[in-house]
Design a protein around this motif. Structure first.
Motif, PDB file in Angstrom:
ATOM      1  N   PRO A   1       0.661  -1.274  -0.242  1.00 57.20           N
ATOM      2  CA  PRO A   1       0.183  -0.026  -0.020  1.00 57.20           C
ATOM      3  C   PRO A   1       0.941   1.101   0.185  1.00 57.20           C
ATOM      4  N   ALA A   2       2.214   1.579   0.212  1.00 59.51           N
ATOM      5  CA  ALA A   2       3.354   2.475   0.355  1.00 59.51           C
ATOM      6  C   ALA A   2       3.735   3.044  -1.031  1.00 59.51           C
ATOM      7  N   GLY A   3       3.665   1.798  -1.843  1.00 58.63           N
ATOM      8  CA  GLY A   3       4.458   2.062  -3.283  1.00 58.63           C
ATOM      9  C   GLY A   3       3.720   3.281  -3.405  1.00 58.63           C
ATOM     10  N   GLY A   4       4.583   3.266  -4.834  1.00 58.40           N
ATOM     11  CA  GLY A   4       4.054   4.461  -5.864  1.00 58.40           C
ATOM     12  C   GLY A   4       3.488   3.208  -7.319  1.00 58.40           C
ATOM     13  N   THR A   5       4.116   4.070  -8.122  1.00 58.50           N
ATOM     14  CA  THR A   5       3.323   3.782  -9.374  1.00 58.50           C
ATOM     15  C   THR A   5       4.042   1.885  -9.670  1.00 58.50           C
ATOM     16  N   PHE A   6       5.748   2.038  -9.708  1.00 54.15           N
ATOM     17  CA  PHE A   6       6.658   1.271  -9.662  1.00 54.15           C
ATOM     18  C   PHE A   6       5.756  -1.092  -9.030  1.00 54.15           C
ATOM     19  N   VAL A   7       4.748  -0.352  -7.531  1.00 53.89           N
ATOM     20  CA  VAL A   7       3.797  -1.688  -7.161  1.00 53.89           C
ATOM     21  C   VAL A   7       2.894  -1.704  -7.928  1.00 53.89           C
ATOM     22  N   GLN A   8       2.462  -0.838  -8.420  1.00 57.29           N
ATOM     23  CA  GLN A   8       1.445  -1.388  -9.488  1.00 57.29           C
ATOM     24  C   GLN A   8       1.505  -2.168 -10.700  1.00 57.29           C
ATOM     25  N   LEU A   9       2.778  -2.172 -11.111  1.00 55.61           N
ATOM     26  CA  LEU A   9       2.848  -3.242 -12.558  1.00 55.61           C
ATOM     27  C   LEU A   9       3.079  -4.859 -11.333  1.00 55.61           C
ATOM     28  N   SER A  10       2.447  -5.781 -12.686  1.00 59.52           N
ATOM     29  CA  SER A  10       2.904  -7.553 -11.741  1.00 59.52           C
ATOM     30  C   SER A  10       4.370  -7.935 -11.448  1.00 59.52           C
ATOM     31  N   PRO A  11       4.477  -8.325 -11.365  1.00 58.77           N
ATOM     32  CA  PRO A  11       5.717  -9.278 -10.746  1.00 58.77           C
ATOM     33  C   PRO A  11       6.790  -9.116 -11.665  1.00 58.77           C
ATOM     34  N   GLU A  12       6.432  -9.742 -13.006  1.00 54.18           N
ATOM     35  CA  GLU A  12       7.169 -10.165 -13.765  1.00 54.18           C
ATOM     36  C   GLU A  12       7.724  -8.375 -14.617  1.00 54.18           C
ATOM     37  N   ASP A  13       6.544  -7.608 -14.640  1.00 53.05           N
ATOM     38  CA  ASP A  13       6.907  -6.243 -15.087  1.00 53.05           C
ATOM     39  C   ASP A  13       7.367  -5.572 -13.925  1.00 53.05           C
ATOM     40  N   ARG A  14       7.412  -5.344 -13.544  1.00 56.09           N
ATOM     41  CA  ARG A  14       8.191  -5.253 -11.828  1.00 56.09           C
ATOM     42  C   ARG A  14      10.127  -5.535 -12.532  1.00 56.09           C
ATOM     43  N   LEU A  15      10.281  -6.697 -12.912  1.00 58.41           N
ATOM     44  CA  LEU A  15      11.563  -7.563 -13.562  1.00 58.41           C
ATOM     45  C   LEU A  15      12.107  -6.207 -14.306  1.00 58.41           C
ATOM     46  N   ARG A  16      10.764  -6.927 -15.648  1.00 55.89           N
ATOM     47  CA  ARG A  16      10.612  -6.443 -16.898  1.00 55.89           C
ATOM     48  C   ARG A  16      11.302  -4.803 -17.020  1.00 55.89           C
ATOM     49  N   CYS A  17      10.745  -4.366 -15.965  1.00 52.34           N
ATOM     50  CA  CYS A  17      10.251  -2.154 -15.766  1.00 52.34           C
ATOM     51  C   CYS A  17      12.409  -2.334 -15.534  1.00 52.34           C
TER      52      CYS A  17
END
Length: 369
Positions: free
Chosen positions: A230-246
């Motif tokens: 809940p305390a994250g920003g745009t980054f945590v809105q990504l799926s786990p796989e997309d976080r790594l792609r990002c």
């Protein structure tokens, strides 16, 4: 890390004493945005794997969050670089900093989002970043400003302020930094000896994630409820796989070239971000597969002050590998987990000394050592 600056700062957000004590007792004093961003990375790289219990046993179920791996990342990044006062100079004080000196402004930054929606203030996080970088949207030729503006959020962060704690231009020795991260309902105020990279990187990840979304590079739908982090920003809105792609766009997607001007005010050297992403990957292995999970409350002490609170053979990662902790023969009795690695000789055929220790080099093992 020298601890929280004091309750006076915490009162700025109207935080209760109980909330303040929670922060003071946190073994890694950190703001919630920072912790939740790293928690989301940990969860993407080392998730819980309950499906392995029936096949390999319950010791293979815990993920990185179960062993507080996010604290390992925060601690390591906040102890990444010591800045010495004699290396810092005020801008304009000299003709220009020498190769051995760095300007004061390189390490000081204020991201103030408290006026969002105000009549006189900026109206979006992107406006705040543009103002900090002294840029107009038109300067970002490769970016869709509207899409970037729509995607960018730093979650609950309202103010991020980093500055030197003392007058470093007239002193010498390790410099101390004052770090303030204010959210809607609490303020974290720390005085730290090393440059606090950990919270700075999470703001960078939000900006890179917003650009990632604006360019349509996410393969999965974004999740705006942020119920897990809940305390994250745009980054945590990504799926786990997309976080790594990002994150990989920082290394191999030219993200920091396109975003250089936006990111420069937030980190002393944008160029280190590629190494940061590589370190994020490596640190997971270092933390998860060593004795980190067994260090209990001493996890985030200085390394010489840490001690196992769990019997050596019962440390979670060692249960996975069957390693009992330091024991005779284990310095050489290892195998490559990947087929096709070095052709190791059988340990039984080696002529090993009887006092073999972990750092000893054995001829004939693994590429000549």
């Amino acid at each position: 890390m020298k601890g929280i600056g004091g309750l006076a700062a915490l009162s700025m957000s109207g935080a209760t004493i109980a909330e303040a004590e929670d922060v003071l007792n946190d073994s890694v004093p950190s703001d919630p945005h920072t912790l939740d961003t790293y928690r989301s990375i940990v969860d993407a790289i080392v998730p819980r794997t309950p499906q392995l219990e029936s096949e390999l046993g319950p010791e293979h179920v815990p993920g990185g969050l179960d062993v507080e791996l996010e604290k390992f990342l925060v601690w390591d990044f906040n102890h990444f670089q010591e800045i010495r006062a004699e290396m810092v100079t005020e801008k304009g004080l000299l003709d220009g900093p020498s190769d051995a000196e760095m300007p004061l402004e390189m390490f000081e930054s204020v991201l103030d989002l408290t006026n969002l929606g105000g009549l006189l203030g900026p109206d979006s996080p992107l406006d705040v970043v543009l103002d900090l970088a002294d840029l107009d949207l038109g300067d970002l030729l490769d970016l869709d400003g509207d899409a970037l503006e729509e995607a960018l959020t730093f979650g609950p962060v309202e103010r991020y302020d980093i500055s030197f704690a003392d007058d470093v231009t007239s002193s010498s020795g390790p410099a101390e930094f004052e770090l303030l991260v204010e959210t809607a309902n609490e303020t974290t105020h720390q005085v730290v000896q090393n440059y606090p990279y950990a919270p700075a990187f999470t703001l960078v990840f939000d900006i890179v994630a917003a650009e990632f979304i604006a360019r349509g590079e996410n393969e999965d739908a974004i999740k705006r409820d942020r119920s897990k982090f809940p305390a994250g920003g745009t980054f945590v809105q990504l799926s786990p796989e997309d976080r790594l792609r990002c994150l990989w766009t920082i290394v191999d997607g030219s993200a920091i070239d396109r975003l250089d001007d936006l990111l420069s005010p937030l980190v002393p050297d944008v160029g280190i971000l590629k190494y940061v992403v590589m370190a994020v990957n490596g640190l997971h292995g270092f933390g998860y597969y060593t004795e980190w999970s067994g260090l209990g409350e001493t996890k985030t002490n200085n390394p010489t002050e840490r001690s196992l609170s769990t019997p050596a053979g019962e440390v979670q990662s060692r249960q996975q590998s069957g390693y009992p902790g330091p024991a005779d023969g284990y310095a050489a009795n290892w195998r490559h987990a990947v087929d096709g690695g070095f052709a190791d000789p059988d340990v039984e055929n080696l002529n090993l000394p009887s006092d073999l220790k972990g750092d000893d080099v054995i001829e004939g093992i693994g590429g000549g050592t």
